[in-house]
Design a protein around this motif. Structure first.
Motif, short mmCIF file in Angstrom:
data_model
loop_
_atom_site.label_atom_id
_atom_site.label_comp_id
_atom_site.label_asym_id
_atom_site.label_seq_id
_atom_site.Cartn_x
_atom_site.Cartn_y
_atom_site.Cartn_z
N GLY A 138 0.86 -1.17 0.00
CA GLY A 138 0.00 0.00 0.00
C GLY A 138 0.90 1.22 0.00
N GLU A 139 0.64 2.17 -0.90
CA GLU A 139 1.45 3.38 -0.92
C GLU A 139 0.68 4.51 -0.26
OE1 GLU A 139 4.18 4.41 -4.13
OE2 GLU A 139 3.05 6.29 -4.29
N PHE A 140 1.34 5.19 0.65
CA PHE A 140 0.75 6.26 1.44
C PHE A 140 1.53 7.55 1.28
CE2 PHE A 140 -0.51 2.41 3.50
CZ PHE A 140 -1.75 2.67 4.04
N ARG A 141 0.91 8.62 1.65
CA ARG A 141 1.59 9.88 1.92
C ARG A 141 1.44 10.05 3.43
NH1 ARG A 141 3.01 8.81 -2.32
NH2 ARG A 141 3.07 10.04 -4.20
N VAL A 142 2.54 10.35 4.09
CA VAL A 142 2.56 10.44 5.54
C VAL A 142 3.03 11.83 5.95
CG1 VAL A 142 3.51 9.46 7.66
CG2 VAL A 142 3.06 7.97 5.70
N ALA A 143 2.22 12.49 6.78
CA ALA A 143 2.55 13.82 7.30
C ALA A 143 3.60 13.70 8.39
CB ALA A 143 1.29 14.49 7.84
N ALA A 144 4.19 14.81 8.77
CA ALA A 144 5.23 14.83 9.80
C ALA A 144 4.74 14.27 11.13
CB ALA A 144 5.76 16.25 9.99
N ASP A 145 3.43 14.44 11.42
CA ASP A 145 2.89 13.93 12.68
C ASP A 145 2.43 12.48 12.58
OD1 ASP A 145 0.55 14.13 11.22
OD2 ASP A 145 -0.47 15.45 12.63
N GLY A 146 2.63 11.84 11.41
CA GLY A 146 2.31 10.44 11.25
C GLY A 146 0.95 10.14 10.64
N ARG A 147 0.14 11.17 10.37
CA ARG A 147 -1.16 10.92 9.73
C ARG A 147 -0.93 10.42 8.32
NH1 ARG A 147 -3.59 15.76 8.82
NH2 ARG A 147 -1.65 16.79 9.32
N THR A 148 -1.79 9.50 7.87
CA THR A 148 -1.60 8.89 6.56
C THR A 148 -2.80 9.06 5.65
OG1 THR A 148 -2.51 6.77 7.30
CG2 THR A 148 -0.13 7.07 7.53
N VAL A 149 -2.51 9.03 4.35
CA VAL A 149 -3.54 8.96 3.31
C VAL A 149 -3.09 7.90 2.32
CG1 VAL A 149 -4.72 10.19 1.44
CG2 VAL A 149 -4.20 11.40 3.57
N LEU A 150 -3.95 6.90 2.08
CA LEU A 150 -3.65 5.85 1.12
C LEU A 150 -3.75 6.42 -0.29
CD1 LEU A 150 -3.12 2.81 0.53
CD2 LEU A 150 -5.60 2.51 0.54
N VAL A 151 -2.71 6.19 -1.10
CA VAL A 151 -2.67 6.69 -2.47
C VAL A 151 -3.04 5.60 -3.46
CG1 VAL A 151 -1.18 7.69 -4.25
CG2 VAL A 151 -0.94 8.42 -1.88
N GLY A 152 -2.56 4.39 -3.23
CA GLY A 152 -2.85 3.30 -4.15
C GLY A 152 -2.22 2.01 -3.71
N LEU A 153 -2.42 0.97 -4.52
CA LEU A 153 -1.85 -0.35 -4.25
C LEU A 153 -0.82 -0.66 -5.32
CD1 LEU A 153 -5.09 -2.34 -3.34
CD2 LEU A 153 -3.47 -1.22 -1.80
N LEU A 154 0.25 -1.36 -4.91
CA LEU A 154 1.37 -1.69 -5.81
C LEU A 154 1.59 -3.19 -5.84
CD1 LEU A 154 3.86 0.92 -4.31
CD2 LEU A 154 2.45 1.25 -6.33
N ASP A 155 2.13 -3.68 -6.95
CA ASP A 155 2.49 -5.10 -7.03
C ASP A 155 3.91 -5.29 -6.47
OD1 ASP A 155 4.30 -4.32 -9.03
OD2 ASP A 155 3.12 -5.20 -10.66
N GLN A 156 4.44 -6.51 -6.59
CA GLN A 156 5.78 -6.84 -6.07
C GLN A 156 6.87 -5.97 -6.67
OE1 GLN A 156 5.39 -8.74 -3.14
NE2 GLN A 156 7.25 -9.69 -3.84
N ASN A 157 6.67 -5.48 -7.90
CA ASN A 157 7.68 -4.69 -8.58
C ASN A 157 7.42 -3.18 -8.45
OD1 ASN A 157 9.06 -7.00 -9.61
ND2 ASN A 157 7.38 -7.24 -11.06
N PHE A 158 6.56 -2.81 -7.52
CA PHE A 158 6.22 -1.41 -7.23
C PHE A 158 5.52 -0.71 -8.38
CE2 PHE A 158 9.99 -2.51 -4.69
CZ PHE A 158 9.41 -2.44 -3.44
N HIS A 159 4.77 -1.46 -9.18
CA HIS A 159 3.95 -0.86 -10.23
C HIS A 159 2.54 -0.66 -9.66
CE1 HIS A 159 6.95 -3.07 -12.82
NE2 HIS A 159 7.14 -1.80 -13.11
N TYR A 160 1.95 0.48 -9.98
CA TYR A 160 0.60 0.76 -9.50
C TYR A 160 -0.40 -0.21 -10.10
CZ TYR A 160 1.98 5.16 -7.37
OH TYR A 160 2.56 6.10 -6.58
N LEU A 161 -1.23 -0.78 -9.24
CA LEU A 161 -2.34 -1.59 -9.69
C LEU A 161 -3.59 -0.72 -9.80
CD1 LEU A 161 -1.73 -4.69 -7.41
CD2 LEU A 161 -1.24 -4.47 -9.84
N ASP A 162 -3.67 0.23 -8.91
CA ASP A 162 -4.82 1.14 -8.88
C ASP A 162 -4.40 2.32 -8.03
OD1 ASP A 162 -7.41 1.84 -9.54
OD2 ASP A 162 -8.25 1.01 -7.71
#
Length: 165
Positions: A138-162
């Motif tokens: 799961g790829e996220f963006r993480v703020a300095a205080d640790g809050r997260t937002v999910l951006v998308g899902l990746l396969d084993q080779n780090f290619h976006y699935l969605d």
């Protein structure tokens, strides 16, 4: 019949709800724009829900490294990223204690022995179940205080699935 005072109360309540919703959206947009890219390895995911349609529960492998019995109900974990931006668990953050170089915070909530790090479910477009079954990160963006937002899902080779955004 609604009195003028009640009418103003309804309008004020509606405005407060709209401000709260927009503030939440603003905060998430800020995390997306300025947050650090972090990838969390997925643990085996639960199958999609028949009752909710195309839906997948997400679990994160890093949670298996966290001593849940030592966690407060809410706080931050310390993580470190490798060259592919994949997070590994370093420790439990003590408020006021500075982070070492290369360390980041990841906000958590604990419910019994279950540790929640961010998005716990992923709704997706009908027909994408077989594609998303290959999700490894799961790829996220993480703020300095640790809050997260999910951006998308990746396969084993780090290619976006969605991607969500």
């Amino acid at each position: 019949m609604i009195s003028p005072l009640q009418r103003w109360g309804i309008v004020a309540g509606w405005l407060l709800v709209m401000v709260a919703i927009n503030w939440s959206i603003f905060q998430k947009e800020h995390v997306l724009d300025s947050g650090q890219q972090v990838r969390l390895a997925l643990a085996p995911v639960d199958p999609r829900s028949l009752m909710q349609g195309d839906y997948m529960r997400l679990r994160y492998a890093i949670v298996n490294e966290v001593p849940a019995h030592q966690l407060a109900a809410e706080g931050q974990l310390i993580i470190q990223l490798d060259k592919q931006q994949v997070a590994s668990f370093v420790g439990i953050h003590q408020p006021g204690k500075p982070l070492k170089k290369g360390e980041l915070l990841l906000h958590y909530r604990r419910y019994g022995e279950h540790v929640k790090l961010g998005a716990e479910s992923y709704l997706f477009e009908e027909g994408k179940a077989s594609l998303l079954s290959e999700a490894a990160y799961g790829e996220f963006r993480v703020a300095a205080d640790g809050r997260t937002v999910l951006v998308g899902l990746l396969d084993q080779n780090f290619h976006y699935l969605d991607t969500l955004f």
